[in-house]
Structures are given as structure tokens and as C-alpha cells.
Design an enzyme around this catalytic site. Structure first.
Site, PDB file in Angstrom:
ATOM      1  N   LYS A  77       0.917  -1.195  -0.177  1.00  0.00           N
ATOM      2  CA  LYS A  77      -0.002  -0.009   0.043  1.00  0.00           C
ATOM      3  C   LYS A  77       0.755   1.155   0.080  1.00  0.00           C
ATOM      4  CE  LYS A  77      -2.021   2.223   3.318  1.00  0.00           C
ATOM      5  NZ  LYS A  77      -1.874   3.729   3.167  1.00  0.00           N
ATOM      6  N   LEU A 126      -4.294  -0.118   7.978  1.00  0.00           N
ATOM      7  CA  LEU A 126      -2.893   0.396   7.835  1.00  0.00           C
ATOM      8  C   LEU A 126      -3.155   1.993   7.411  1.00  0.00           C
ATOM      9  CD1 LEU A 126       0.211  -0.192   7.723  1.00  0.00           C
ATOM     10  CD2 LEU A 126      -0.047  -0.657   5.242  1.00  0.00           C
ATOM     11  N   ASP A 127      -2.696   2.750   8.384  1.00  0.00           N
ATOM     12  CA  ASP A 127      -3.103   4.237   8.100  1.00  0.00           C
ATOM     13  C   ASP A 127      -2.835   4.974   6.775  1.00  0.00           C
ATOM     14  OD1 ASP A 127      -4.014   4.084  10.851  1.00  0.00           O
ATOM     15  OD2 ASP A 127      -1.782   4.676  11.444  1.00  0.00           O
ATOM     16  N   ILE A 128      -3.677   5.950   6.548  1.00  0.00           N
ATOM     17  CA  ILE A 128      -3.458   6.582   5.231  1.00  0.00           C
ATOM     18  C   ILE A 128      -2.035   7.274   4.806  1.00  0.00           C
ATOM     19  CG2 ILE A 128      -4.341   8.538   6.154  1.00  0.00           C
ATOM     20  CD1 ILE A 128      -5.921   9.246   3.380  1.00  0.00           C
ATOM     21  N   SER A 130       0.508   5.572   6.172  1.00  0.00           N
ATOM     22  CA  SER A 130       1.540   4.687   6.345  1.00  0.00           C
ATOM     23  C   SER A 130       1.723   3.650   4.948  1.00  0.00           C
ATOM     24  CB  SER A 130       1.237   3.741   7.549  1.00  0.00           C
ATOM     25  OG  SER A 130       1.379   4.392   8.699  1.00  0.00           O
TER      26      SER A 130
END
Length: 259
Positions: A77, A126-128, A130
Site C-alpha cells: 500500500k 494500515l493508516d493513510i 503509512s
């Protein structure tokens, strides 16, 4: 909290019991029961059935065939994509799962088909802001293993940090006692965090290994000890690593891989 052991003579809803046994997710169980694919003690099970711990549960081969067709996808990502539903104008990471973004190094036998996107959901956030390994799956068993209440699967992260004005050789400036607190001794949302493995990867980067996943956990942990996260990348979930998977590309979980 994990469910307490059933008392002798107690019964459990069939879909929950099937999930506990690792047969499928509760949602899959409901679908299979609705299709008449589940028997309990030799009889086709109705929806909502309560079963004893020793009940004999049989699954129709059609259900197993459907399960074998389910895919689990590993995505590298990029920053700027959200893990799940679209929000505030940001796209969900699943939009990157297209034929043209499949990694050329993927050796899995599957051919990409649009049907594989149906029910494909992130197994963990999974944070934006990260990057790194994100698991998207149609398989409820995988989701339960990674994010179920009783999951103990490790997630490993590389975290670049600064400490006040210090951006270089942060390791020398950061007090060892605060590193010990990162490992064990912090609380978030009024709950003590489970022990974590935290060590210096290099003078500006920490390696975190967690077995839980509270919202923005690592960033919030770092804030509590005076660190600011400059970059965060997840590199491993269980036994599956990000490896050489390029940013923005994906591959299938191989048949011989296990989390």
C-alpha cells in the site's frame, strides 16, 4: 475479550461454533446454512440452530469448493490510500487490485478475475499516511486469524522517528528508560497495551513487533514518549513478508504460504 469456555451442557449458535472450529467465518457459515450445506448430527441444519460442544458438524463438498476459490491478496500500500471504505475523498486500497498492477514476480497459479474483488476486505488496518504490507481477503478464516479477538499474529513495522529537534542519530539522544516503556508500560484508551518488541534498526529507525492493532497505535505510542513518527512501513504479518513486492503492486498469497 476471548469467549469463555462453554460450561458443560451449554450450547452455542451454529455459525459461531463453526467459526470457533476454524471451518469458516460466521458470515460464510450463515450462507452455507442457508444453502443447506451444513448438517448437524446427520440432519440439515436450520438457521439459528444452537449446538452442543460435541455436535457432529458436516460440510457439503460444494462449500469446500467455494472456499478453495477464495483469494487472499498481498498489497504494498502506498501513502494516500485508506485500508477500508473510501473516506474524505481518499480512495480505498482495493482500487489498486487490477490486472495491470499485479507484480510480474508473482508465481501463484491464479488468473486475475473481477469476481475476486467481490467481498475482498482488508484483514487489519494500515493508516493513510503509512505504507507497506496490507492483506485483503475473501476468506473469513484468514481474517479471523489476523484480526479476530483471540489473534496473536505478529505484525512487524519499520518506524522512522525524530526526538524533539533531533532528527539524526536519534538513538543516542533517546533515553533507554523510554525505550523500555515502549516495550511494556504504556496505555491507550484507558487500557494497558500488550508487551511489544521494540529495538533500534538503525540510529533513526525503530523496529516494532506488535500482536495487537489499536487505531494509529504506533504513532500514539511514540507520542507518549516524546517521539514523532516521520515514516512507518509494515514489513511482515505472521510468517508472510513484504519482500520485493513493489510499491502499489500486489500478489496472491501462495498456496504454500501461511500466516
Amino acid at each position: 475479550m476471548p469467549d469463555s469456555p462453554a460450561a458443560p451442557g451449554a450450547t452455542t449458535r451454529l455459525n459461531k461454533r463453526m467459526a470457533e472450529l476454524g471451518l469458516c467465518s460466521r458470515r460464510e457459515a450463515d450462507e452455507w446454512i442457508a444453502r443447506g450445506w451444513v448438517k448437524v448430527d446427520g440432519a440439515v441444519a436450520p438457521m439459528g440452530l444452537q449446538v452442543a460442544p460435541n455436535a457432529r458438524i458436516e460440510i457439503d463438498p460444494k462449500a469446500r469448493g467455494q472456499q478453495r476459490e477464495q483469494v487472499t491478496i498481498l498489497l504494498h500500500k502506498p501513502i494516500g490510500y485508506v485500508s477500508g471504505q473510501a473516506e474524505e475523498g481518499y480512495e480505498p486500497a482495493v482500487v489498486l487490485v487490477q490486472g495491470r498492477n499485479r507484480w510480474k514476480g508473482d508465481t501463484a497459479p491464479q488468473r486475475f478475475a473481477p469476481a475476486q474483488l467481490k467481498g475482498l476486505a482488508p484483514a487489519g488496518r494500515l493508516d493513510i499516511d503509512s505504507t507497506g504490507l496490507l492483506v485483503l481477503t475473501q476468506d473469513g478464516r484468514v481474517a479471523r486469524q489476523l484480526i479476530g479477538e483471540d489473534s496473536t499474529t505478529e505484525k512487524e513495522y519499520l518506524v522512522r522517528v525524530s526526538f524533539g529537534p533531533v532528527a539524526n542519530d536519534v538513538q543516542s539522544a533517546f533515553p533507554p528508560a523510554q525505550l523500555a516503556r515502549l516495550r511494556h508500560g504504556l496505555s491507550l484508551d484507558g487500557q494497558a497495551l500488550k508487551p511489544a518488541k521494540v529495538d533500534w534498526q538503525n540510529p533513526e529507525q525503530l523496529r516494532f513487533v506488535l500482536t495487537e492493532g489499536k487505531k494509529r497505535q504506533i504513532r500514539r505510542m511514540c507520542e507518549l514518549v516524546g517521539l514523532r513518527v516521520v515514516g512507518l512501513k509494515r514489513v511482515r504479518i505472521g510468517r508472510v513478508t513484504l519482500g520485493q513486492l513493489p510499491l502499489g503492486q500486489w500478489r496472491y498469497l501462495a498456496p504454500n504460504e501461511r500466516f
